[in-house]
Design a protein around this motif. Sequence first.
Motif, PDB file in Angstrom:
ATOM      1  N   PRO A   1       0.593  -1.081   0.105  1.00 30.91           N
ATOM      2  CA  PRO A   1      -0.082  -0.138   0.393  1.00 30.91           C
ATOM      3  C   PRO A   1       0.843   1.215   0.373  1.00 30.91           C
ATOM      4  O   PRO A   1       2.100   1.096   0.940  1.00 30.91           O
ATOM      5  CB  PRO A   1      -0.783  -0.370   1.549  1.00 30.91           C
TER       6      PRO A   1
ATOM      7  N   LEU B   1       1.003   5.196   1.450  1.00 33.30           N
ATOM      8  CA  LEU B   1       0.494   6.107   2.441  1.00 33.30           C
ATOM      9  C   LEU B   1       0.932   7.616   1.176  1.00 33.30           C
ATOM     10  O   LEU B   1       1.653   8.040   1.181  1.00 33.30           O
ATOM     11  CB  LEU B   1       1.123   6.365   3.533  1.00 33.30           C
TER      12      LEU B   1
ATOM     13  N   ASN C   1       5.786   1.385   3.335  1.00 37.61           N
ATOM     14  CA  ASN C   1       7.301   0.741   5.060  1.00 37.61           C
ATOM     15  C   ASN C   1       7.589  -0.345   3.979  1.00 37.61           C
ATOM     16  O   ASN C   1       7.167  -0.935   3.285  1.00 37.61           O
ATOM     17  CB  ASN C   1       5.391   0.017   5.226  1.00 37.61           C
TER      18      ASN C   1
ATOM     19  N   LEU D   1      11.174  -0.744  11.022  1.00 42.68           N
ATOM     20  CA  LEU D   1      10.153  -0.734   9.807  1.00 42.68           C
ATOM     21  C   LEU D   1      10.889   0.667   9.868  1.00 42.68           C
ATOM     22  O   LEU D   1      10.900   1.021  10.197  1.00 42.68           O
ATOM     23  CB  LEU D   1       8.979  -0.337  10.444  1.00 42.68           C
TER      24      LEU D   1
HETATM   25  C1  LIG Z   1       3.242   1.216   7.973  1.00 41.69           C
HETATM   26  O1  LIG Z   1       3.705   0.759   9.524  1.00 41.69           O
HETATM   27  C2  LIG Z   1       3.187   1.633  10.829  1.00 41.69           C
HETATM   28  C3  LIG Z   1       4.443   1.009  12.057  1.00 41.69           C
HETATM   29  O2  LIG Z   1       4.360  -0.010  12.014  1.00 41.69           O
HETATM   30  C4  LIG Z   1       1.615   1.231  10.863  1.00 41.69           C
HETATM   31  O3  LIG Z   1       1.279   1.571  11.589  1.00 41.69           O
HETATM   32  C5  LIG Z   1       1.100   1.873   9.105  1.00 41.69           C
HETATM   33  O4  LIG Z   1      -0.291   0.980   9.374  1.00 41.69           O
HETATM   34  C6  LIG Z   1       1.755   0.885   7.982  1.00 41.69           C
HETATM   35  N1  LIG Z   1       1.008   1.194   7.047  1.00 41.69           N
HETATM   36  C7  LIG Z   1       1.165   0.617   5.603  1.00 41.69           C
HETATM   37  C8  LIG Z   1      -0.068   1.451   4.791  1.00 41.69           C
HETATM   38  O5  LIG Z   1       1.454  -0.739   6.084  1.00 41.69           O
END
Ligand SMILES: *[C@@H]1O[C@H](CO)[C@@H](O)[C@H](O)[C@H]1NC(C)=O
Length: 252
Positions: free
Chosen positions: A54, A56, A66, A74
């Motif tokens: 995904p 962001l 991520n 991460l």
């Molecule tokens: C990216 O990592 C953050 C921290 O773990 C998490 O809160 C978030 O949901 C993640 N976002 C996606 C789109 O994977």
Amino acid sequence: MQLKVLITVAAIVSSVFGAVTVPIQKGNSGLAGCRIDKIREKIGKFNAVTNSAPLLDIQDELYATNVTLSDGNLFRIDLDTGSSDTWIRGSNCYGDKSCSGSFAVYSDFNFTGLYYLVEYGSGAVAGAVFKAGVTLAGLTANFLIGLSEIEIDIGGSDGLLGLGFSSIGVISSFISPLKGIGGNWVDALNLNNPVFAFYLSNANDGDNGEVTFDGYDSSKFTGNITWIPLINYVTDYLGNPSPGYWIFDFSG
Ligand SMILES: *[C@@H]1O[C@H](CO)[C@@H](O)[C@H](O)[C@H]1NC(C)=O
Ligand SMILES: *[C@@H]1O[C@H](CO)[C@@H](O)[C@H](O)[C@H]1NC(C)=O
Ligand SMILES: *[C@@H]1O[C@H](CO)[C@@H](O)[C@H](O)[C@H]1NC(C)=O
């Protein structure tokens, strides 16, 4: 040194037509027609996406994702088609307010003895070069990445993953790919289908963006793929002609 002349090919397309998927293919028919034709043929048949992540939408300013580093941590990194190097904020980072957020600890990685400086259209970053594993969309490449020591005017993410050709890279051109190291993240993956694609969306509309590697997501568009030649060529660090930035003629 390089300027982020071309921000994101796909973003330009998106703003004109709304959300579309633009499969972007490395290569050019003028230089490697045979290989490209084969890839086209293969891509024409290839419609299952196995490697996606995904996107962001960071304040409608940049698309990030991520990634996991080989230290197990991460990081939220900017995906940039206008540069070719990958770097993450390092534990020695100082500079302006850019040096805040998550950072990678130097001692967790293998130092190469090399240092880098990359200038962008806005901002700059410098630091030391390490060999590390970077995992995104279920794919891991071990290659050369930077850990920043100085960041100027870099905001919104913990680092950057360059999807441009390594011919315009700094870190990605340090050691020849012929010697088994060098190149950008996608080069280092050595994919069957050397392809990435973006589905860009506006998070405010409740629609999530997606990046895919090794293929594209055919559920995100209708119709056939149109192929457009790249027009920006440079001489790479091996002395061979190579595409530079992802630039194409928009009127064509
Ligand atoms: C990216 O990592 C953050 C921290 O773990 C998490 O809160 C978030 O949901 C993640 N976002 C996606 C789109 O994977
Ligand atoms: C770092 O070096 C150690 C020791 O040589 C090696 O086992 C490890 O695989 C290297 N890590 C990377 C990411 O290259
Ligand atoms: C897609 O390409 C096929 C084969 O060339 C053609 O038959 C079809 O009409 C095209 N579809 C669209 C929507 O252009």
